[in-house]
Design an enzyme around this catalytic site. Structure first.
Site, mmCIF file in Angstrom:
data_model
loop_
_atom_site.group_PDB
_atom_site.id
_atom_site.type_symbol
_atom_site.label_atom_id
_atom_site.label_comp_id
_atom_site.label_asym_id
_atom_site.label_seq_id
_atom_site.Cartn_x
_atom_site.Cartn_y
_atom_site.Cartn_z
ATOM 1 N N HIS A 187 17.855 37.118 48.195
ATOM 2 C CA HIS A 187 17.099 37.005 49.450
ATOM 3 C C HIS A 187 15.712 37.645 49.307
ATOM 4 C CE1 HIS A 187 16.478 37.163 53.889
ATOM 5 N NE2 HIS A 187 15.872 38.304 53.596
ATOM 6 N N GLU A 188 15.662 38.859 48.805
ATOM 7 C CA GLU A 188 14.382 39.563 48.686
ATOM 8 C C GLU A 188 13.465 38.888 47.668
ATOM 9 O OE1 GLU A 188 13.562 41.502 50.986
ATOM 10 O OE2 GLU A 188 15.553 41.963 51.767
ATOM 11 N N HIS A 206 11.601 36.117 49.290
ATOM 12 C CA HIS A 206 10.360 36.501 49.984
ATOM 13 C C HIS A 206 9.176 36.493 49.019
ATOM 14 C CE1 HIS A 206 12.149 37.308 53.805
ATOM 15 N NE2 HIS A 206 12.867 38.329 53.373
ATOM 16 N N ASP A 210 11.924 35.122 56.553
ATOM 17 C CA ASP A 210 13.254 35.261 57.144
ATOM 18 C C ASP A 210 13.481 34.102 58.108
ATOM 19 O OD1 ASP A 210 13.018 38.818 57.251
ATOM 20 O OD2 ASP A 210 14.410 37.641 56.049
#
Length: 188
Positions: A124-125, A128, A134
């Protein structure tokens, strides 16, 4: 791996921007034959500060490499300055992108201690840093739904829309127009 080829005028346009891709672009031959595939942009990461999350970070990077063709995440060579620094801390996981493919990721122990999956957090990170925002609230099938999917969600894979967005972000023309983002918190 999917193969993309460029021909004609489009190849010439890509040739003008290939230094941004950190790969090689080769124009079609004068006879009009298809050009070789465009190389993925290589983005390096340094997970030496990821402590106990090092293997989760490596797995998150491998998931992105399995999922998209336009960018490849590789561990930085010894002494090489990495595009992405990955650090462990006691806060909430977060990414601080500075530009597309560059920034710092924190794998925060607070979320891990609450039961969130470390590989999902890492993937997920890294998403980014690859230009994804998000998408909360969201289902477990959306990697970028982050913590809103709950602690029972362990899915570390981007969905089709997330993959397509990253591919678009790293297709030569998009690289120069993606602005730096502010801190993106997984818990927001």
């Amino acid at each position: 791996m999917h193969v993309r080829t460029l021909t004609g005028g489009l190849a010439a346009a890509v040739m003008m921007s290939f230094p941004l891709l950190s790969g090689q672009a080769v124009a079609a031959s004068p006879s009009g034959d298809a050009a070789p595939p465009l190389a993925a942009r290589v983005v390096t990461y340094d997970a030496s500060g990821a402590a106990e999350f090092r293997s989760a970070v490596d797995r998150g990077a491998a998931i992105w490499n399995e999922s998209v063709d336009g960018v490849e995440l590789r561990p930085a060579a010894s002494g090489q300055r990495a595009n992405i620094r990955v650090l462990a801390d006691n806060g909430w996981p977060r990414a601080l992108p500075t530009s597309l493919g560059n920034g710092t990721v924190y794998i925060g122990r607070q979320a891990v201690n609450q039961g969130y999956n470390t590989v999902r957090i890492s993937s997920h990170e890294l998403g980014h840093i690859l230009g994804l925002p998000d998408r909360k609230p969201g289902p477990c099938s959306s990697l970028m739904s982050g913590s809103s999917a709950g602690v029972s969600c362990t899915n570390p894979y981007p969905n089709a829309a997330e993959k397509a967005e990253v591919e678009g972000n790293f297709s030569g023309s998009a690289i120069s127009r993606v602005p730096a983002q502010k801190a993106v918190l997984v818990g927001d």
